[in-house]
Design a protein around this motif. Structure first.
Motif, PDB file in Angstrom:
ATOM      1  N   ILE A 182     -44.714 -48.762  73.834  1.00  9.50           N
ATOM      2  CA  ILE A 182     -45.156 -49.936  73.565  1.00  9.50           C
ATOM      3  C   ILE A 182     -42.915 -49.871  74.001  1.00  9.50           C
ATOM      4  O   ILE A 182     -42.511 -49.636  73.138  1.00  9.50           O
ATOM      5  N   GLU A 201     -40.070 -52.960  74.604  1.00 11.24           N
ATOM      6  CA  GLU A 201     -40.040 -53.846  73.716  1.00 11.24           C
ATOM      7  C   GLU A 201     -39.081 -54.732  74.807  1.00 11.24           C
ATOM      8  O   GLU A 201     -37.846 -55.270  74.021  1.00 11.24           O
ATOM      9  N   THR A 210     -43.947 -58.675  70.141  1.00  2.36           N
ATOM     10  CA  THR A 210     -45.615 -57.241  68.611  1.00  2.36           C
ATOM     11  C   THR A 210     -45.193 -59.039  67.588  1.00  2.36           C
ATOM     12  O   THR A 210     -44.120 -58.297  66.898  1.00  2.36           O
ATOM     13  N   ASP A 232     -47.399 -55.187  64.676  1.00  8.49           N
ATOM     14  CA  ASP A 232     -46.391 -53.688  64.564  1.00  8.49           C
ATOM     15  C   ASP A 232     -47.482 -53.069  63.909  1.00  8.49           C
ATOM     16  O   ASP A 232     -47.435 -51.536  64.163  1.00  8.49           O
ATOM     17  N   LEU A 249     -50.603 -51.349  65.373  1.00 12.77           N
ATOM     18  CA  LEU A 249     -49.955 -50.135  66.998  1.00 12.77           C
ATOM     19  C   LEU A 249     -49.095 -49.079  66.135  1.00 12.77           C
ATOM     20  O   LEU A 249     -49.749 -47.942  66.403  1.00 12.77           O
ATOM     21  N   VAL A 279     -43.274 -47.628  69.538  1.00 11.60           N
ATOM     22  CA  VAL A 279     -42.811 -49.882  70.021  1.00 11.60           C
ATOM     23  C   VAL A 279     -41.269 -49.065  69.622  1.00 11.60           C
ATOM     24  O   VAL A 279     -40.913 -48.530  68.669  1.00 11.60           O
ATOM     25  N   ARG A 308     -38.293 -49.320  64.426  1.00 11.28           N
ATOM     26  CA  ARG A 308     -37.542 -50.669  64.876  1.00 11.28           C
ATOM     27  C   ARG A 308     -36.515 -50.593  62.804  1.00 11.28           C
ATOM     28  O   ARG A 308     -36.067 -51.008  62.866  1.00 11.28           O
TER      29      ARG A 308
END
Ligand code: NAI
Ligand code: AKG
Length: 262
Positions: A158, A160, A166, A171, A174, A181, A240
């Motif tokens: 994914i 973003e 999300t 989060d 996933l 992500v 992240r």
């Protein structure tokens, strides 16, 4: 932006660098219009390469066909990626052989709605984010991936492209499912990077060619990805957390160097 620049300049003299996102004729940067979508494409390329994959040969689902989504779709299409489903407020469409993105752009620019595009079939909007694909690009709204739909997401990656697409529950879901992500703070930074370039050009009083803007953007996106990756490796964390740790550390270092620590 032109108005802000103009009003400020009335009181402080000609000051193009005071605000970014200006029209090109008033000191805006070439390449800014496409910059966020182009940055999304560079970020996608960098991430897929980590997994031995490329845009060409991958399938993409895109939510949003505005500034970010339409540029990302065009550039991914140019790189050989197959956009198999796409949606905006005017409709949600799919074509498993790949949507002809330039034809869709022409249709949209002539005032057509996505649901009336002849090169694809209409599908239910609620199925878009959970559609089978390699890469999902939410390019519209925040909070679209949540605990209701995250368990059904089938994408492996994914990106973003929208801000905060999300939510924290999604989060977690996933991450447990093994979906990779790529966070917004990095993935959609192309816009703000080229805004920075606009400021740089304004204070230099020198306008860059579009090719230079795109080349510098590519360099920034790639080096940021390498830095995030190194942080993830050293902290054993996801992308992240790696991106945030990198950013917070930079601010913390500058704060300490200025003697502002408590
Ligand atoms: N434009 C930029 O330079 C940047 C934008 N972003 C973020 O990217 C996202 C998109 O921004 P833009 O493309 O500039 O906006 P935009 O207004 O040009 O496009 C938004 C798109 O989302 C679609 N959309 C709206 N509601 C929808 C829904 N419920 N379902 C499906 N599609 C829907 C619209 O039809 C439109 O195609 C936002 O989250 C924005 O904050 C982030 C960084 C930079
Ligand atoms: O235009 C910019 O400087 C940044 C835009 C942006 O990051 C956003 O719309 O979220």
């Amino acid at each position: 932006m032109a108005w802000i620049f103009d009003e400020y300049s009335k009181f402080h003299g000609h000051s193009p660098a005071v605000v970014t996102g200006k029209p090109i004729d008033l000191g805006g940067s070439l390449g800014r219009d496409a910059a966020t979508g182009r940055g999304v494409m560079y970020a996608t390329e960098a991430l897929l390469a980590e997994y031995g994959k490329s845009i060409s040969g991958s399938t993409f689902v895109i939510q949003g066909f505005g500034n970010v989504g339409s540029w990302a779709a065009q550039l991914i299409h140019e790189k050989g990626g197959k956009v198999i489903a796409l949606g905006d407020v005017s409709g949600t469409i799919r074509n498993k052989a790949g949507i002809d993105v330039p034809a869709l752009m022409k249709h949209r620019n002539e005032g057509g709605q996505l649901k009336d595009f002849h090169g694809a079939e209409v599908m239910d909007a609620s199925e878009l984010l959970v559609h089978e694909c390699d890469v999902l690009l939410p390019c519209a709204l925040g909070g679209v991936l949540n605990r209701e739909n995250a368990p059904d997401v089938k994408a492996k990656f994914i990106i973003e492209a929208a801000n905060h697409p999300t939510d924290p529950e999604a989060d977690e879901i996933l991450t447990k499912k093994g979906v990779v992500v790529l966070p917004d703070i990095y993935a959609n930074a192309g816009g703000v990077i080229v805004s920075y370039f606009e400021w740089v050009q304004n204070i230099q009083g020198f306008m860059w060619e579009e090719e230079k803007v795109n080349m510098e953007l590519h360099k920034y996106m790639n080096s940021a990805f390498q830095n995030i990756k190194a942080m993830c490796k050293s902290q054993d964390c996801n992308l992240r957390m790696g991106a945030f740790t990198l950013g917070v550390n930079r601010v913390a270092r500058a704060t300490i160097l200025r003697g502002w620590e408590a």
